[in-house]
Scaffold this active site. Structure first.
Site, PDB file in Angstrom:
ATOM      1  N   VAL A   1       0.831  -1.202   0.000  1.00 16.10           N
ATOM      2  CA  VAL A   1       0.000   0.000   0.000  1.00 16.10           C
ATOM      3  C   VAL A   1       0.869   1.256   0.000  1.00 16.10           C
ATOM      4  O   VAL A   1       0.537   2.259  -0.640  1.00 16.10           O
ATOM      5  CB  VAL A   1      -0.955   0.005   1.222  1.00 16.10           C
ATOM      6  CG1 VAL A   1      -1.781   1.295   1.267  1.00 16.10           C
ATOM      7  CG2 VAL A   1      -1.881  -1.205   1.181  1.00 16.10           C
ATOM      8  N   CYS A   2       2.000   1.203   0.693  1.00 17.04           N
ATOM      9  CA  CYS A   2       2.853   2.387   0.872  1.00 17.04           C
ATOM     10  C   CYS A   2       3.238   3.083  -0.438  1.00 17.04           C
ATOM     11  O   CYS A   2       3.113   4.308  -0.521  1.00 17.04           O
ATOM     12  CB  CYS A   2       4.095   2.029   1.680  1.00 17.04           C
ATOM     13  SG  CYS A   2       3.696   1.457   3.351  1.00 17.04           S
ATOM     14  N   PRO A   3       3.680   2.348  -1.468  1.00 13.30           N
ATOM     15  CA  PRO A   3       4.069   3.081  -2.682  1.00 13.30           C
ATOM     16  C   PRO A   3       2.912   3.808  -3.348  1.00 13.30           C
ATOM     17  O   PRO A   3       3.113   4.850  -3.964  1.00 13.30           O
ATOM     18  CB  PRO A   3       4.643   2.000  -3.599  1.00 13.30           C
ATOM     19  CG  PRO A   3       4.186   0.701  -3.050  1.00 13.30           C
ATOM     20  CD  PRO A   3       3.943   0.911  -1.590  1.00 13.30           C
TER      21      PRO A   3
END
Length: 174
Positions: free
Chosen positions: A47-49
């Site tokens: 999810v972070c990118p």
């Protein structure tokens, strides 16, 4: 314990990867600007990118609003560098290293048992006062357009109704 709305945001100085280089970054560096400080769990995750790239795509809109974006995770500055020079791509704002966990702890987003940060977004005004924060569990990303809208609403200095957008009528003085 999380910082309090209407009080000074916790100060920090740390290493960051920005503009292709490692450098020291402090909250004080952005006095006189709005700051969006967002925490994410880890580099090289799923999810972070999407969030990191989403903020990078909107940097121009935040700059027009005199607002600096700062991303932070518990990863080292070397991890940020490797990720930015690899799959993530060059970011248009600093990625802060909170390898000591101090910043995440000061902002109340550290999961002590896992050693990572929750997804927190903190909006800090030009005087260093915390105006808003939202914290999500690990699995759900934030809406970058909503973060920008909230910054712009605060900048009016007026009461803004639900769903207010720049150019729309406010409810008057706060």
């Amino acid at each position: 314990m999380a910082p309090q709305i209407g009080k000074a945001a916790p100060e920090f100085t740390t290493q960051a990867y920005a503009d292709g280089a490692m450098k020291d970054v402090s909250l004080r560096d952005y006095k006189g600007k709005w700051v969006v400080l967002f925490f994410y769990p880890l580099d090289f995750t799923f999810v972070c990118p999407t969030e990191i790239q989403g903020f990078s795509e909107k940097v121009g809109d935040f700059e027009k609003a005199n607002c600096q974006i700062l991303g932070a995770s518990v990863d080292s500055v070397f991890s940020h560098k490797a990720w930015s020079e690899g799959d993530l791509g060059q970011m248009k704002y600093p990625l802060l290293s909170d390898i000591s966990h101090r910043i995440s702890r000061d902002y109340g987003v550290l999961l002590e048992d896992k050693g990572i940060s929750l997804r927190g977004v903190f909006i800090i005004d030009p005087d260093g006062i915390l105006r808003s924060y939202v914290v999500n569990d690990l699995s759900v990303g934030r809406n970058v357009d909503e973060v920008l809208r909230i910054v712009q609403a605060f900048q009016t200095g007026e009461l803004c109704p639900v769903g207010w957008k720049p150019g729309e009528k406010t409810l008057g003085k706060a």
